[in-house]
Design a protein around this motif. Sequence first.
Motif, PDB file in Angstrom:
ATOM      1  N   SER A   1      58.555  49.678  64.019  1.00  0.00           N
ATOM      2  CA  SER A   1      59.836  49.339  64.269  1.00  0.00           C
ATOM      3  C   SER A   1      60.682  50.485  63.848  1.00  0.00           C
ATOM      4  O   SER A   1      61.937  50.525  64.042  1.00  0.00           O
ATOM      5  N   PHE A   2      60.273  51.099  62.781  1.00  0.00           N
ATOM      6  CA  PHE A   2      61.095  52.047  62.177  1.00  0.00           C
ATOM      7  C   PHE A   2      61.054  53.489  63.216  1.00  0.00           C
ATOM      8  O   PHE A   2      59.978  53.900  63.709  1.00  0.00           O
ATOM      9  N   VAL A   3      62.236  53.763  63.435  1.00  0.00           N
ATOM     10  CA  VAL A   3      62.200  54.937  64.342  1.00  0.00           C
ATOM     11  C   VAL A   3      63.279  56.038  63.931  1.00  0.00           C
ATOM     12  O   VAL A   3      64.443  55.757  63.595  1.00  0.00           O
ATOM     13  N   SER A   4      62.795  57.258  63.709  1.00  0.00           N
ATOM     14  CA  SER A   4      63.772  58.378  63.343  1.00  0.00           C
ATOM     15  C   SER A   4      63.155  59.581  64.062  1.00  0.00           C
ATOM     16  O   SER A   4      62.108  59.693  64.684  1.00  0.00           O
ATOM     17  N   GLU A   5      64.358  60.273  64.724  1.00  0.00           N
ATOM     18  CA  GLU A   5      63.807  61.720  65.468  1.00  0.00           C
ATOM     19  C   GLU A   5      63.565  62.595  64.354  1.00  0.00           C
ATOM     20  O   GLU A   5      62.941  63.759  64.929  1.00  0.00           O
ATOM     21  N   HIS A   6      63.597  62.320  63.098  1.00  0.00           N
ATOM     22  CA  HIS A   6      63.224  63.414  62.203  1.00  0.00           C
ATOM     23  C   HIS A   6      61.712  63.165  61.593  1.00  0.00           C
ATOM     24  O   HIS A   6      61.469  62.049  60.808  1.00  0.00           O
ATOM     25  N   ILE A   7      60.925  63.986  62.017  1.00  0.00           N
ATOM     26  CA  ILE A   7      59.560  63.397  61.599  1.00  0.00           C
ATOM     27  C   ILE A   7      59.170  63.278  59.957  1.00  0.00           C
ATOM     28  O   ILE A   7      58.493  62.563  59.164  1.00  0.00           O
ATOM     29  N   GLU A   8      60.310  64.274  59.241  1.00  0.00           N
ATOM     30  CA  GLU A   8      60.147  64.104  57.814  1.00  0.00           C
ATOM     31  C   GLU A   8      60.346  62.754  57.094  1.00  0.00           C
ATOM     32  O   GLU A   8      60.142  62.727  56.224  1.00  0.00           O
ATOM     33  N   ASP A   9      61.436  61.990  57.858  1.00  0.00           N
ATOM     34  CA  ASP A   9      61.548  60.652  57.516  1.00  0.00           C
ATOM     35  C   ASP A   9      60.212  59.768  57.279  1.00  0.00           C
ATOM     36  O   ASP A   9      60.370  58.614  56.873  1.00  0.00           O
ATOM     37  N   TYR A  10      59.153  60.251  57.995  1.00  0.00           N
ATOM     38  CA  TYR A  10      57.654  59.383  57.872  1.00  0.00           C
ATOM     39  C   TYR A  10      56.921  60.049  56.699  1.00  0.00           C
ATOM     40  O   TYR A  10      56.075  59.360  56.466  1.00  0.00           O
ATOM     41  N   TYR A  11      57.288  61.178  56.099  1.00  0.00           N
ATOM     42  CA  TYR A  11      56.588  61.519  55.219  1.00  0.00           C
ATOM     43  C   TYR A  11      56.596  60.691  53.708  1.00  0.00           C
ATOM     44  O   TYR A  11      57.768  60.464  53.460  1.00  0.00           O
ATOM     45  N   MET A  12      55.512  60.810  52.911  1.00  0.00           N
ATOM     46  CA  MET A  12      55.595  60.111  51.701  1.00  0.00           C
ATOM     47  C   MET A  12      55.371  60.908  50.433  1.00  0.00           C
ATOM     48  O   MET A  12      54.543  62.140  50.626  1.00  0.00           O
ATOM     49  N   THR A  13      55.903  60.468  49.204  1.00  0.00           N
ATOM     50  CA  THR A  13      55.634  61.169  48.214  1.00  0.00           C
ATOM     51  C   THR A  13      54.662  60.683  47.383  1.00  0.00           C
ATOM     52  O   THR A  13      54.103  59.269  47.634  1.00  0.00           O
ATOM     53  N   PRO A  14      53.755  61.315  46.618  1.00  0.00           N
ATOM     54  CA  PRO A  14      52.761  60.637  45.641  1.00  0.00           C
ATOM     55  C   PRO A  14      53.293  59.584  44.829  1.00  0.00           C
ATOM     56  O   PRO A  14      52.860  58.321  44.588  1.00  0.00           O
ATOM     57  N   TYR A  15      54.729  59.523  44.284  1.00  0.00           N
ATOM     58  CA  TYR A  15      55.351  58.640  43.613  1.00  0.00           C
ATOM     59  C   TYR A  15      55.452  57.480  44.466  1.00  0.00           C
ATOM     60  O   TYR A  15      55.289  55.993  43.990  1.00  0.00           O
ATOM     61  N   GLU A  16      55.945  57.403  45.916  1.00  0.00           N
ATOM     62  CA  GLU A  16      55.979  56.134  46.467  1.00  0.00           C
ATOM     63  C   GLU A  16      54.672  55.532  46.785  1.00  0.00           C
ATOM     64  O   GLU A  16      54.681  54.188  46.940  1.00  0.00           O
ATOM     65  N   LEU A  17      53.705  56.221  47.039  1.00  0.00           N
ATOM     66  CA  LEU A  17      52.399  55.529  47.019  1.00  0.00           C
ATOM     67  C   LEU A  17      51.420  55.054  45.804  1.00  0.00           C
ATOM     68  O   LEU A  17      50.455  54.832  46.044  1.00  0.00           O
ATOM     69  N   GLY A  18      52.260  55.207  44.692  1.00  0.00           N
ATOM     70  CA  GLY A  18      51.411  54.807  43.569  1.00  0.00           C
ATOM     71  C   GLY A  18      50.709  55.758  42.822  1.00  0.00           C
ATOM     72  O   GLY A  18      49.955  55.506  41.821  1.00  0.00           O
ATOM     73  N   TYR A  19      50.791  57.055  43.214  1.00  0.00           N
ATOM     74  CA  TYR A  19      49.982  58.142  42.546  1.00  0.00           C
ATOM     75  C   TYR A  19      50.725  58.734  41.653  1.00  0.00           C
ATOM     76  O   TYR A  19      50.177  59.709  40.954  1.00  0.00           O
ATOM     77  N   GLY A  20      52.121  58.410  41.150  1.00  0.00           N
ATOM     78  CA  GLY A  20      52.767  59.050  40.248  1.00  0.00           C
ATOM     79  C   GLY A  20      52.049  59.221  38.853  1.00  0.00           C
ATOM     80  O   GLY A  20      52.484  60.193  38.493  1.00  0.00           O
ATOM     81  N   PRO A  21      51.613  58.360  38.346  1.00  0.00           N
ATOM     82  CA  PRO A  21      50.644  58.436  37.026  1.00  0.00           C
ATOM     83  C   PRO A  21      49.832  59.541  37.096  1.00  0.00           C
ATOM     84  O   PRO A  21      49.241  60.009  35.935  1.00  0.00           O
TER      85      PRO A  21
END
Length: 466
Positions: free
Chosen positions: A290-310
């Motif tokens: 249901s999340f829709v954006s015309e900018h593909i970058e809005d779907y990118y994730m960082t290591p911090y968001e996915l729990g890999y920050g440590p």
Amino acid sequence: MSRQNLEDLLKSAGNPVQMLRNSQIGAYVYPVVPSEFTNWRDEQRGWRETCVLFDQSHHMVEQYVEGPDALKLFEHLATNSFAKFPVNRAKQFAPCSYDGHIIGDGILFHLAENKLSFVGRAPTANWIQFHAETGGFKVTTSKDDRSPSRPGGKPVVRNNYRFQIQGPNAQKLIEKLNGGPIADIKFFNMDEINIGGRKVRALRHGMAGAPGLEIWGPYAQYEEIREIIAEAGKEFGLRQVGSRAYATNTLESGWIPSPLPAVYTGEKMKAYRQWLPAASYEGTGSLGGSFVSEHIEDYYMTPYELGYGPFVKFDHDFIGREALEKMAAKPQRRKVTFAWNAEDVSKVFRSLLEPGKENYKYIDLPLSNYTSATYDKVMNAGKTVGLSMFSGYSYNERSMLSLGVVDPDIEIGNEVTLVWGEEGGGTQKTTVERHKQTEIRAIVSPVPYSEVARKSYAAGWRTGQK
């Protein structure tokens, strides 16, 4: 005639979001392994109550790198430190783009001096292969690709079989197979055990909330080893887990398997897009929700968001370091579990039984993902505050669950609203029937969701989520 590459494909498609949201690739398939050995409910119960045998022999890529610069190559790509990574050690490997967004992740094995292998999904293996071939490193590389989703009756052969023995009774079963106690293998360390008179390599690992071993060896021994384990496991309540239940264990233990690889934009990534075939995972994969954006970058994730920050360590130079250093001090979205409201889930199923009325998007059980990468909006007070990225049903928890990320100000215990289904009746993906969107209430919950997993895992990417 030269082959079309990903860069060519993106130019012809126009917007990568529309290309991926309407991909015709179909459902992600866990190949070869039977869908169920008994039934998926009891197979799920097995990793919580007795022990299970996961067959990982077919759905992952194995990318091998060998040579005097093998460690140097991986250090160049890895966000985590290589200050201590001896032979017979493994680590989570989650490389980033130049802008600090995740390409993918998996497990990196240090098999022998100057010899390593990566085991995981295609995007990370492709990234490794590209740099091994083009980066000027003194290495050779080879790939054992995942088994075909639809073999069409043709024989399937891999380099290795790969099994996991997990659950409360796993240690007893492993000791029986070994003919006695095994060495105290520390978490993410490797050793050998005996199975049927053969030396088998083993990694101390855990996917299902209880520690166990991942074991592997020559594929020619696949049936022999599997049958020995299955027979020895009968007295311990061993369940062989089929492909339907297999991926759902991560709902309880907290790993988000398939974020969109951050490769579709950026001038520095252009050479990689020109190297990737148009028919690659990156060119054919599907994006939905249901999340829709015309900018593909809005779907990118960082290591911090996915729990890999440590894991991110700035003790070495690596691709994405400069971008991650800028991110590190800023507030970050964080990984959570969403526990779906039972009444709202029931409403979705009830719509299938109401002739003449418009139905909601079907919730498949036990795994409810219908795209390669899923992004459903999570709302609070009319504002998007997060994303739900991997969903399914846990018979152990008697709940629909999903894994995703939320804004820093969203707390554990908050009720949010998940928007289920795609806008406008749905995209043209083959996995999407015509439907209307609906809202499902959900409670923001810890990662891992399973109390057993929260208390038993070594500190790292699955744990320590506040």
